[in-house]
Design an enzyme around this catalytic site. Structure first.
Site, PDB file in Angstrom:
ATOM      1  N   GLU A  30       0.887  -1.168   0.000  1.00  0.00           N
ATOM      2  CA  GLU A  30       0.000   0.000   0.000  1.00  0.00           C
ATOM      3  C   GLU A  30       0.920   1.211   0.000  1.00  0.00           C
ATOM      4  OE1 GLU A  30      -2.713   0.450   3.277  1.00  0.00           O
ATOM      5  OE2 GLU A  30      -3.962  -1.189   2.581  1.00  0.00           O
ATOM      6  N   HIS A  64      10.038  23.839  -8.970  1.00  0.00           N
ATOM      7  CA  HIS A  64       8.680  24.323  -9.207  1.00  0.00           C
ATOM      8  C   HIS A  64       7.868  24.440  -7.914  1.00  0.00           C
ATOM      9  CE1 HIS A  64       9.177  22.071 -13.263  1.00  0.00           C
ATOM     10  NE2 HIS A  64       9.695  23.280 -13.340  1.00  0.00           N
ATOM     11  N   LYS A  74       3.322  17.779  -2.053  1.00  0.00           N
ATOM     12  CA  LYS A  74       3.627  16.731  -3.035  1.00  0.00           C
ATOM     13  C   LYS A  74       4.155  15.496  -2.319  1.00  0.00           C
ATOM     14  CE  LYS A  74       4.965  19.972  -6.669  1.00  0.00           C
ATOM     15  NZ  LYS A  74       6.048  20.406  -7.552  1.00  0.00           N
ATOM     16  N   TYR A 134       3.791  11.320  -8.659  1.00  0.00           N
ATOM     17  CA  TYR A 134       3.596  12.102  -7.444  1.00  0.00           C
ATOM     18  C   TYR A 134       2.165  12.575  -7.321  1.00  0.00           C
ATOM     19  CZ  TYR A 134       4.641  16.131 -10.490  1.00  0.00           C
ATOM     20  OH  TYR A 134       4.648  17.063 -11.503  1.00  0.00           O
ATOM     21  N   ASP A 170      12.458  26.036 -17.519  1.00  0.00           N
ATOM     22  CA  ASP A 170      13.343  25.910 -16.371  1.00  0.00           C
ATOM     23  C   ASP A 170      14.688  26.609 -16.552  1.00  0.00           C
ATOM     24  OD1 ASP A 170      11.422  24.590 -14.936  1.00  0.00           O
ATOM     25  OD2 ASP A 170      12.189  22.590 -15.397  1.00  0.00           O
TER      26      ASP A 170
END
Length: 188
Positions: A30, A64, A74, A134, A170
């Site tokens: 999990e 970011h 995140k 993510y 970037d």
């Protein structure tokens, strides 16, 4: 679900390793369970999953963040390959403002990194064909999508590879001293 949770040098950033059960067939794990995360002090509601593939080692995605009201926590994990993951504290008033932490996250280690709101986040792949998944706590909002220059000398990030494969976006992000951070430390 059993979680191993380790706070890094900036304690709000955590490495989380879920339990993995294996036998002759393979394994089961999990990787996220809201109740288990809440019990471990991380009561977050994730609303979106993102998945990236970076073909070349040295691909750099970041640094970011999204500004309020669309700021995002995140939870980052690698399902193939490896990354050098970085979080930069952008919380004005924080004792660690402008400092960063880094961690190697690999598919084999089964670890994840939790990067909270108030941090710029990025990673460099250290192996080809690296895949990263993510979870985020807010939806993508292009008008709130911001960044920080990955190689700003003021950050002192020691990236593992000298050459970075970058997006055009970037390459031109602002330096820390040019950034008007929208984040405030909760204690200040």
């Amino acid at each position: 679900m059993t979680l191993d949770v380790v706070s890094l040098a900036i304690p709000d950033v955590k490495i989380i390793t879920p339990r993995k059960f294996g036998d002759h067939r393979g394994f089961f794990s999990e990787t996220y369970n809201r109740r288990a995360f809440a019990d471990a002090g991380m009561d977050l509601e994730f609303v979106q999953d993102n998945h990236s593939l970076s073909a070349d080692a040295g691909t750099l995605r970041g640094l970011h963040f999204q500004t309020p009201p669309f700021a995002q926590d995140k939870l980052v994990r690698v399902i193939r390959g490896a990354i050098f993951d970085v979080a930069v504290d952008l919380r004005v008033g924080s004792p660690t403002y402008g400092q960063h932490i880094s961690a190697e996250i690999t598919a084999e280690s089964w670890s994840q990194i939790l990067v909270p709101i108030g941090f710029a986040h990025g990673f460099m792949t250290t192996r080809p064909d690296t895949e990263v998944i993510y979870k985020v706590t807010n939806y993508y909002a292009p008008e709130n999508d911001k960044g920080l220059l990955w190689n700003d000398p003021a950050l002192g990030i020691d990236w593992p590879l000298a050459e970075a494969v970058l997006s055009d976006k970037d390459k031109v992000q602002p330096r820390l001293n040019e950034l008007d951070s929208p984040f405030r430390d909760s204690l200040s």
